[in-house]
Every structure is written in C-alpha cells, then in structure tokens.
Write a protein that holds these residues in place. Structure first.
Motif, short mmCIF file in Angstrom:
data_model
loop_
_atom_site.label_atom_id
_atom_site.label_comp_id
_atom_site.label_asym_id
_atom_site.label_seq_id
_atom_site.Cartn_x
_atom_site.Cartn_y
_atom_site.Cartn_z
N UNK A 106 -8.30 7.54 2.18
CA UNK A 106 -8.24 6.00 2.11
C UNK A 106 -7.13 5.46 3.16
N UNK A 107 -6.09 6.27 3.04
CA UNK A 107 -4.95 6.03 4.14
C UNK A 107 -5.23 6.32 5.47
N UNK A 134 0.88 10.39 -1.47
CA UNK A 134 -0.08 11.07 -0.53
C UNK A 134 -0.53 9.90 0.45
N UNK A 135 -0.72 8.74 -0.08
CA UNK A 135 -1.22 7.62 0.74
C UNK A 135 -0.19 7.37 1.85
N UNK A 195 1.81 2.97 -3.35
CA UNK A 195 0.55 3.10 -3.89
C UNK A 195 0.66 4.67 -4.54
N UNK A 196 1.15 5.60 -3.43
CA UNK A 196 1.24 6.87 -3.86
C UNK A 196 1.81 7.84 -2.57
N UNK A 248 -0.13 10.17 4.42
CA UNK A 248 -1.17 10.25 5.49
C UNK A 248 -1.45 9.13 6.37
N UNK A 249 -0.92 7.87 5.79
CA UNK A 249 -0.86 6.75 6.76
C UNK A 249 0.05 7.06 7.93
N UNK A 297 -6.53 8.79 -2.14
CA UNK A 297 -5.50 8.40 -1.52
C UNK A 297 -5.53 8.67 -0.13
N UNK A 298 -5.30 9.95 0.25
CA UNK A 298 -4.89 10.47 1.42
C UNK A 298 -6.11 9.80 2.34
N UNK A 337 0.75 -1.24 0.02
CA UNK A 337 -0.04 0.16 0.08
C UNK A 337 0.74 1.36 0.03
#
Lengths: 221, 134
Positions: free
Chosen positions: B34-35, A17-18, A14-15, A21-22, B31-32, A11
């Motif tokens: 969802x994360x 941003x992802x 993925x990006x 943020x996680x 995506x943000x 995951x």
C-alpha cells in the motif's frame, strides 16, 4: 482538507513496514528523476549517450538508472555519475521529519544543482577574487517599540513575515535587499536588541494576532 | 481530498457492484505494498508522466499504460489510462494485473483495461475519485 504532509505524518506512524516502503519508493523516484534533471540541466545539456561516455557506462545503463522503477543503487555507480555531472554525492542518515518537506518539494527546481564550474561559491574573476559573495543569512533580532504587546511572551509559535532589511552603504544587487523567513520559531528566540539599521516585520502569533516589530540585520559579513 | 498543487486527478474504475478495483485489490495487500502504491500515485498525481522517467510504460493497447510497482516476490502492473473524460488532467486506474516472467497475468489484462476504458466513456459514473490506500 489535508495537505500531503499532514497525510504522511499520520500514515508514517501506521507501521515500520509502511514508512520504510514509502521512503524507499520515494528515494528511488527522486534519485532517478534527479539524474535526468541534472543531465538535462548540464551546460551544455547531455544526452544519455554523452553522460554514459563521461561516466564510462553504456547508454542503456543511464536509461535504466533514470527509470523510477530502478532500485538497485550502488554508491560506486552514483559516484561515477556525480563526477560526470560535476556535482558531489552526499549520502547520510536522515530523520523521518525530513521526508515530509522532501516529498512536498519534489520537482525539477528542487533537484537542480550547479556543477562545480557553475557554482557561484567557486567562481573567481581575473584577479582571483570571488565574483559573487555567498549570501549569508542575516541574523535578525527584533524588539517591540511600537506596541504594548510583548513579543517575548507571545504564544510559543510565531511566524515572521519577511521584512525588507535595508543595508545602507552597499550597492550590489545581492546586498540591497535581504529577506529572512523565520517560521514556527519559538517567540522566546526573538530577543530584544538595539540597532541603528532596522526594517519592520509583522509577527503573527499562534492565536492569529498580528504584531509589528522591528528587525535588524547584523554580522553578515 | 488532498490539497496540493497537483495537475492530475486520479479515478478508480468501479466494478458492476460499484466497488473500486483499487480498494478491492488493497484489501489483500500488506502495508508495504500500500505504501509503494500510495507513493507512486502521489508522484503521478503531482507530476503526471513528464518529470519522472519510466513512471508509465506503454502496452499493446494504444490508450492503456502500465504503472510498474515491485513488491516482495511479486510485480504488479497497474493498468491506467489518461482521462478518459478529460485527457489533460486525469488518470483512471482500470485494472491491476501481475507480471511474471515478463508476461501479464491475466495475459489480456491490457485488453480488459481497454474495455473498461470504453465502459467509462459510455458511462462516466463507472468510476470514482481515487482514495489513498489505508
């Protein structure tokens, strides 16, 4: 069936941003949770009000900081809290790989830290000697004397199951047994060595073979 | 299915067409968000409400809690209940609402969530295993 680390490994690719943020959400959760864990694990345990007084804040502020939804951290506030809790604040940049085990380990035990007064590394007896030696990680070397399998030429990833290494002549609790875990270590890093004191260990090669080798502890003090 | 030492299992409410309300919501999210949602639900799945403070906040409905997730320019309130089939080991995501100026949008989101909880109690097939948002 995948574990969470495997899922995150995919995951986070993925990006940008992802992953940011996680990580941000995880960092907020961990910091809020650690403040609560340290407050409750303090000797004696502190109420939010008591911690607030020690840190020169209001109780409502501590409640806010212990909420996982909080995200506006300031270093100066965290430093005040660190001092009130008797721990130190560390902040540094980390690699993304570090995130996976951090997520995996999140829990009360992983978040607990001794205060300076309770830290074994700084406790001394009446003579000024340290009450407890820091437990150094023994350097473990291995040689294969019992089998025809050459460990040094095994597949690159091996798992070292913890050998019990006897340290004769020492009687204290901490020194009577030592355990060493080497996981996913290149086989080439296990170099032949000679020693009088040895334990044994099973080395599992990547293709599933098991190899019994000897391990030695040296240079720990 | 995720394999780790988890205490809690998550479910999503299914609408009348059999679609997960969470998946439907995620279709419009970047995506943000969802994360942020995945991380918060990972924590809930592993630790439940006990360890992290403020993970769940109460609502006017006795059985409904809200999970707060902040996104860029928007605050989401995930309406959730324990169980309702096994209250010791399950959470079910029932409704996803927004919050603006401390007011829910829709205003009766917690009541709607409570109605969905009752639907699941009457028909446990109206929910499915929660799947990570991709």
């Amino acid at each position: 069936m995948k574990d969470l680390s495997e899922i995150l490994r995919e995951e986070l690719r993925r990006s940008e941003d992802y992953r940011y943020a996680y990580d941000e959400e995880f960092a907020n959760t961990r910091m809020a949770t650690q403040i609560k864990v340290l407050r409750e694990g303090h000797d004696p345990p502190l109420t939010q009000k008591q911690l607030a007084e020690k840190a020169g804040m209001k109780q409502s502020r501590i409640s806010e900081l212990e909420n996982v939804a909080y995200s506006s951290w300031s270093i100066s506030t965290l430093r005040r809290l660190a001092r009130a809790l008797g721990v130190r604040l560390a902040f540094q940049f980390e690699s993304w790989a570090e995130l996976l085990p951090e997520v995996d380990r999140l829990g009360r035990e992983a978040l607990e830290r001794p205060s300076f007064e309770d830290d074994p590394a700084f406790q001394v007896d009446s003579s000024g000697a340290r009450k407890e030696e820091a437990i150094a990680t023994p350097r473990l070397t291995a040689r294969d004397t019992t089998s025809s399998v050459d460990v040094s030429r095994s597949e690159s990833r091996v798992t070292w199951l913890p050998p019990v290494i006897e340290d004769r002549g020492r009687s204290s609790t901490h020194d009577s047994q030592r355990r060493l875990f080497l996981a996913a270590v290149p086989a080439t890093s296990i170099r032949p060595a000679l020693s009088q004191e040895s334990g044994t260990a099973n080395v599992i090669t990547q293709n599933g073979g098991t190899q019994n080798v000897r391990g030695t502890a040296s240079g720990t003090r | 299915m995720i394999q780790f030492p988890r205490r809690w299992r998550l479910y999503d409410f299914l609408d009348t067409r059999g679609r997960s309300v969470v998946k439907e919501w995620a279709r419009t999210q970047k995506d943000e968000m969802k994360a942020r949602m995945n991380q918060r639900l990972d924590t809930l799945e592993r630790h439940g409400p006990e360890l992290p403070s403020g993970m769940l906040a109460g609502t006017r409905q006795r059985h409904i809690d809200k999970l707060k997730i902040y996104g860029p320019g928007v605050t989401w309130r995930i309406m959730i209940c324990k169980g309702p089939i096994n209250n010791e080991h399950e959470f079910t995501i029932l409704y996803i609402a927004q919050e603006k100026d401390r007011k829910l949008i829709p205003q009766d989101a917690d009541r709607l969530a409570d109605e969905r909880r009752a639907i699941i109690i009457a028909d446990p097939e109206r929910r499915c295993d929660h799947e990570r948002l991709v």
